[in-house]
Structure formats: C-alpha cells, structure tokens
Design an enzyme around this catalytic site. Structure first.
Site, PDB file in Angstrom:
ATOM      1  CG  HIS A 267      -1.636  -1.253   1.470  1.00  0.00           C
ATOM      2  ND1 HIS A 267      -2.378  -1.913   0.512  1.00  0.00           N
ATOM      3  CD2 HIS A 267      -1.672  -2.031   2.586  1.00  0.00           C
ATOM      4  CE1 HIS A 267      -2.852  -3.031   1.022  1.00  0.00           C
ATOM      5  NE2 HIS A 267      -2.432  -3.140   2.272  1.00  0.00           N
ATOM      6  NE  ARG A 268       2.741   2.732  -5.043  1.00  0.00           N
ATOM      7  CZ  ARG A 268       2.664   1.533  -5.638  1.00  0.00           C
ATOM      8  NH1 ARG A 268       2.861   0.423  -4.960  1.00  0.00           N
ATOM      9  NH2 ARG A 268       2.420   1.463  -6.923  1.00  0.00           N
TER      10      ARG A 268
END
Ligand SMILES: Cc1cc2nc3c(=O)[nH]c(=O)nc-3n(C[C@H](O)[C@H](O)[C@H](O)COP(=O)(O)O)c2cc1C
Length: 212
Positions: free
Chosen positions: A189-190
């Site tokens: 999710h970065r």
C-alpha cells in the site's frame, strides 16, 4: 500511450531497525550481494548527481569500482561534465536503482579525487580496448561523427600497439565519502520502509526511520 495505470505492489521484503546493520557500509554490502545474486543487469551501476555553477543538477550512471569504510569509488574522464562539476562543487548524491528487488539506496556525500597510484592500478586492470577508448574519447565534448571517433581510436590503437597503454593524465577516479545513507524497501500500500543513517561527529551512525 497510457502510463498512468502502470503500477505494481511491493511485497518482496520488509525492513526493520532490528534487521539493520548498525554500520551502513556493511548494510550496503549485504544489499549489493543480494543484487548480484539476483542477477540484476549492471548490479554495480549507480547514478551520480552533480550540480553546476548555476545550480543545475545533472546525473548519469557509472560503475561502482570499490566500496569500503572510506566510501564509494568510480572512475571517469577528468574533462567530463561530472568531473568538472565535482571539482568545483564536491557535494554529490549517488543512487543505486535496485527496483527489481523493490529496493533503492541513496548516498549523500563529498567527492574527492582518488590518488594516482590507485587510479593507475585500476587502469592497468582494464581490458586493453577500454584503455585505448579512454585515450580516444574526449568525454562529454562534441564529436563531428562516429567515424571521426573510430578514426581516433584506430590511431591510438596503432600508437600503443606494443607494450602497456599508459594512464592518460585526463583520466581518474572519485571517492565519495558519505555522511548520510538511505535504505529504501518497498512496502504494501505504498507504506515503504525507509531508514536514514546520519554520520555523527564521533563517526558513529544515527539511524532514523523515515515516513514513506
Ligand atoms: C551502465 C552504465 C555504466 C557506465 N559506467 C561509466 C563509468 O564507470 N565511468 C564513466 O565515466 N562513464 C560511465 N558510463 C557513461 C556515463 O553514464 C556518461 O554518459 C559519461 O560518463 C559522461 O557523463 P557526463 O557528460 O555527465 O560527465 C556508464 C553508462 C552506463 C549506462
């Protein structure tokens, strides 16, 4: 061409403070070993960023030729843009783009010239054709045609046909002495893992986790 939906998830590994070596050079050597073992193309390639007198940055790939507690060494033509810029402003940034491993390393430091005995030793270890090419190329300067370059190469080849190729006076190396090194590992999710080593006045390293 549509590029805005090109993306992937980063899930290969995680980085935590207790997994990090307290010495960034040892940490770097471990990651370099991983990049070589993973058979990344040009695992020792690093991007070198320098800045000109107007504050205009430029960057290019070179090959890392040595890493030690002293720093990171590469070799180049001393008349090149990078060499002129680093001679005027030794502040430099290196980037190792190991993104197939979902990793990058960024080194902030100061560049200084490698002593000529060390340059000579490295130059003599290069294949003869590379030594001749160093003589033939006025790196970063305009050349009228490829043919003109090849003609110069042929002349140099003839000139140094017999015996050792001498070290050109315009060829040398830079040692980048680091004061900050960042290790980046891509996360889900970065939410990537980033750790910044900062060199302290007693030469020890402080480590901060950075927000992704
Ligand atoms: C993978 C790769 C490795 C390279 N290695 C070197 C190197 O070790 N030394 C060098 O002077 N140029 C190397 N080059 C060429 C440089 O990227 C650059 O074109 C050249 O040094 C001139 O840069 P400058 O005009 O910005 O000084 C390499 C290029 C690539 C793509």
């Amino acid at each position: 061409m549509k590029v805005d939906d090109i993306r992937r998830s980063y899930t290969k590994d995680k980085l935590d403070l207790d997994k990090l070596n307290e010495d960034p050079i040892s940490q770097f050597e471990g990651w370099l070993k991983d990049a070589i073992a993973a058979e990344l193309p040009d695992p020792t390639a690093m991007c070198v960023a320098s800045v000109d007198e107007h504050g205009q940055p430029s960057q290019r790939l070179v090959l890392l030729k040595d890493v030690s507690t002293e720093g990171f060494t590469f070799y180049t033509n001393l008349g090149s843009r990078k060499a002129s810029e680093l001679s005027a402003n030794p502040k430099v940034c290196l980037h190792f783009p190991w993104h197939p491993l979902e990793r990058q390393v960024i080194v902030y430091g100061t560049a200084e010239r490698v002593p000529s005995s060390q340059v000579m030793k490295y130059f003599l270890s290069r294949p003869k054709e590379s030594q001749l090419a160093a003589w033939a190329s006025e790196q970063s300067r305009p050349v009228s045609t490829r043919q003109a370059l090849m003609q110069k190469f042929a002349e140099i080849k003839h000139k140094f046909e017999h015996g050792e190729v001498p070290l050109p006076s315009f060829w040398g190396g830079f040692l980048v002495k680091p004061h900050k090194i960042e290790f980046w590992q891509g996360g889900e999710h970065r939410l990537h893992d980033r750790f910044m080593y900062n060199k302290q006045s007693d030469n020890s390293w402080n480590i901060d986790r950075l927000c992704p």
